[in-house]
Design an enzyme around this catalytic site. Structure first.
Site, PDB file in Angstrom:
ATOM      1  N   SER A 159       0.802  -1.224   0.000  1.00 27.35           N
ATOM      2  CA  SER A 159       0.000   0.000   0.000  1.00 27.35           C
ATOM      3  C   SER A 159       0.833   1.270   0.000  1.00 27.35           C
ATOM      4  CB  SER A 159      -0.948   0.027   1.206  1.00 27.35           C
ATOM      5  OG  SER A 159      -0.250   0.329   2.392  1.00 27.35           O
ATOM      6  N   LYS A 189       1.312   4.323   7.348  1.00 24.46           N
ATOM      7  CA  LYS A 189       0.503   5.163   6.474  1.00 24.46           C
ATOM      8  C   LYS A 189       0.896   6.639   6.652  1.00 24.46           C
ATOM      9  CE  LYS A 189      -2.377   1.987   4.838  1.00 24.46           C
ATOM     10  NZ  LYS A 189      -1.536   0.861   5.257  1.00 24.46           N
TER      11      LYS A 189
END
Length: 217
Positions: free
Chosen positions: A138, A176
């Protein structure tokens, strides 16, 4: 004569190239030098180019070449890590804790197991650091791939837009981009195949921020 920031950036680039063969991203350089914006990195890169320490490789993104190093390289490396002295390993590296794997995808169980990872001293600034192995894809658009090792500076605070290790509900860890939205926290991936994740701020604990990356071939 180079300024302290110019010295630090030059050695950070040199050590990243020596270890992985890949130039650090501007985001990684910004985080490593604890600067607020990438414009400061652009100015430092330009100054190093003008002084003949580095050059940009044409037609290649993120491509820098170190032409020469300052004569006081050893002294500068000592200054970079002067506030934190973990146990040293052989070959001029420092061992930091390796706390298992971190999700660059969906959250996974947090920080299982512990061993150690040897890293160049110039990867570490002040404070305590640890490493995690990346699992998932990701964050690929930020240059972070499955199997990479990230270097994390331990902190419970995060600034807007930083790449952080976030602990969700005290059980699941993920890597993230961090953003605040009022009473909410948004955790953004760097891959369009994944959607942002939003949580009440009370559910999120910051475990550290990204300051470096190692890749093994």
């Amino acid at each position: 004569m180079l300024t302290r920031k110019q010295h630090d950036l030059l050695l950070f680039i040199h050590n990243r190239l020596s270890v992985s063969g890949i130039s650090p991203s501007f985001e990684e350089m910004k985080l490593a030098l604890d600067l607020k914006s990438k414009s400061g990195i652009h100015r430092l890169i330009k100054a190093l180019e003008e002084r003949g320490f580095i050059r940009r490789l044409p037609n290649r993104a993120r491509a820098l070449e170190v032409i020469r190093l300052p004569e006081d390289k050893t002294e500068i490396q000592k200054k970079i890590s002067r506030d934190y002295t973990p146990p040293k390993a052989d070959n001029d590296v420092i061992e930091i804790p390796l706390h298992g794997r971190i999700a660059a995808g969906l959250p996974i169980e947090a920080l299982e197991g512990q061993s150690h990872l040897a890293v160049p001293p110039s990867y570490l600034g002040s404070g305590a650091h640890y490493a995690l192995e990346v699992a998932g894809d990701s964050m690929v658009d930020a240059g972070i791939f499955d199997g990479d090792y990230i270097i994390v500076r331990q902190t419970d605070e995060a600034h807007e837009g930083e790449i952080v290790v976030a602990l969700i509900d005290n059980s699941d860890a993920t890597l993230k981009y961090f953003h605040r939205e009022g009473r909410m926290v948004r955790l953004d991936p760097a891959n369009r195949a994944y959607a942002p994740m939003r949580y009440d701020a009370s559910r999120i604990g910051i475990q550290g921020r990204l300051v470096g990356l190692l890749r093994r071939y």
